[in-house]
Design an enzyme around this catalytic site. Structure first.
Site, mmCIF file in Angstrom:
data_model
loop_
_atom_site.group_PDB
_atom_site.id
_atom_site.type_symbol
_atom_site.label_atom_id
_atom_site.label_comp_id
_atom_site.label_asym_id
_atom_site.label_seq_id
_atom_site.Cartn_x
_atom_site.Cartn_y
_atom_site.Cartn_z
ATOM 1 N N SER A 124 0.812 -1.212 0.000
ATOM 2 C CA SER A 124 0.000 0.000 0.000
ATOM 3 C C SER A 124 0.844 1.259 0.000
ATOM 4 O O SER A 124 1.882 1.339 0.677
ATOM 5 C CB SER A 124 -0.911 0.023 1.230
ATOM 6 N N GLU A 126 0.038 3.772 1.497
ATOM 7 C CA GLU A 126 -0.056 4.334 2.849
ATOM 8 C C GLU A 126 1.242 4.130 3.628
ATOM 9 O O GLU A 126 1.520 4.872 4.575
ATOM 10 C CB GLU A 126 -1.223 3.692 3.600
ATOM 11 N N TYR A 148 -3.077 0.426 9.738
ATOM 12 C CA TYR A 148 -3.141 -0.289 8.460
ATOM 13 C C TYR A 148 -1.808 -0.180 7.725
ATOM 14 O O TYR A 148 -1.252 -1.184 7.263
ATOM 15 C CB TYR A 148 -4.268 0.284 7.605
#
Length: 321
Positions: A124, A126, A148
């Site tokens: 990801s 992120e 996450y």
């Protein structure tokens, strides 16, 4: 050839299964409980009867080992895990177990059963956190800002270490935001699309959203699973940033969605602090040049296409592949 897709009933899992099936690949997919699994995405793509569904608990080492040992796949795509940034603040332990522990269990099973099995980890953007507006590459350090992202960073580093220590043939697709009509409605993009439809139908007066100034790189999910397949076709899989290379504010997504329903979003959207996350990346920008050079991969659909396709689906039109 047999491919095992861990998390086959999600957005990417369903599109990936359809992509592999078109190539004649036998697809076995996992979900936590095959008997009660949500098959709606597989059904929407017309492949429900072509995917063998089995139960697996990614956080349970024995469950993972038993499935991989029974299936003996040539490729494993690890797409499972809690996938909402917002929900990860409410369920941090479950998020870490489903993603990081799940990846570790897969790697241990592969190392034990057959180290030649190729492994794709869905990473990801992120993980990068705040890059100060600089486009992220495969060399950009990870600075995760939420549970996450921290779990995804851990899974990424686990695969890297097993590749180095045991010669595991695998890589992480560092995926920037990617959407489709198969995206679950708890995600902000679907909230926007279905909110615009509801406002147009007179079902709700306004749509409440959080920070509209965040900037993201949004792509089309079927494009991104194509990159995953290309990655495992390499003789020596590695890590790749997968993105369009173009980032826009969330307000652009909102404007395009409302315009699809003949509305001016500024008259129907209000911001509400309750939808803002404890920490949020202000600007997410990608440099996918390595994927273009090595994989020959480019995103084929821009954000306008993505939003329009999602709005068409919200009207009840057939799901686009």
């Amino acid at each position: 050839m047999t491919a095992l897709i861990i998390g086959v009933t999600g957005q990417d899992g369903a599109y990936l299964a359809a992509r592999l099936i078109r190539d004649g690949v036998r697809v076995v997919g996992t979900t936590r409980d095959a008997a009660s699994a949500d098959r709606s995405r597989l059904i929407a793509l017309g492949i429900n009867d072509q995917v063998s569904l089995v139960s697996m608990q990614p956080a349970n080492a024995q469950s993972v080992f038993d499935v991989i040992d029974a299936v003996r796949p040539r490729q494993i795509y690890f797409l499972a895990g809690q996938s909402s940034v917002a929900l990860s603040f409410e369920q941090p332990v479950q998020t870490m177990h489903s993603i990081a522990t799940g990846m570790l269990n897969v790697l241990e099973a592969v190392r034990t059963i057959d180290a030649n099995i190729r492994v794709l980890n869905a990473g990801s953007s992120e993980c990068f956190g705040d890059t100060g507006g600089e486009p992220a590459t495969e060399q950009t350090p990870f600075r995760p800002l939420n549970p996450y992202a921290t779990a995804k960073a851990c899974a990424h580093h686990l695969l890297s270490s097993y590749r180095l220590a045991y010669g595991i043939r695998g890589g992480t697709a560092i995926l920037f935001n990617h959407e489709s009509p198969l995206r679950p409605e708890r995600f902000v993009t679907q909230k926007i699309v279905h909110g615009a439809r509801a406002v147009a139908a007179g079902e709700i007066p306004v749509l409440k959203l959080g920070n509209l100034d965040v900037i993201r790189d949004w792509g089309w999910s079927p494009d991104y699973v194509e990159a995953m397949v290309n990655m495992l076709d390499l003789d020596a899989p590695e890590d790749f940033v997968i993105a369009t290379g173009k980032s826009v504010p969330l307000a652009y997504f909102v404007e395009r969605a409302f315009r699809n329903f003949g509305l001016d979003w500024r008259e129907h959207v209000v911001t509400d602090a309750q939808f803002k996350r404890p920490t949020d990346v202000a600007v997410s920008v990608a440099n996918p040049s390595h994927a273009r050079k090595v994989l020959g991969w480019n995103a084929t659909h821009d954000l306008d296409y993505v939003v329009d396709a999602m709005c068409d689906a919200a009207r009840g039109m057939p799901t686009k592949i």
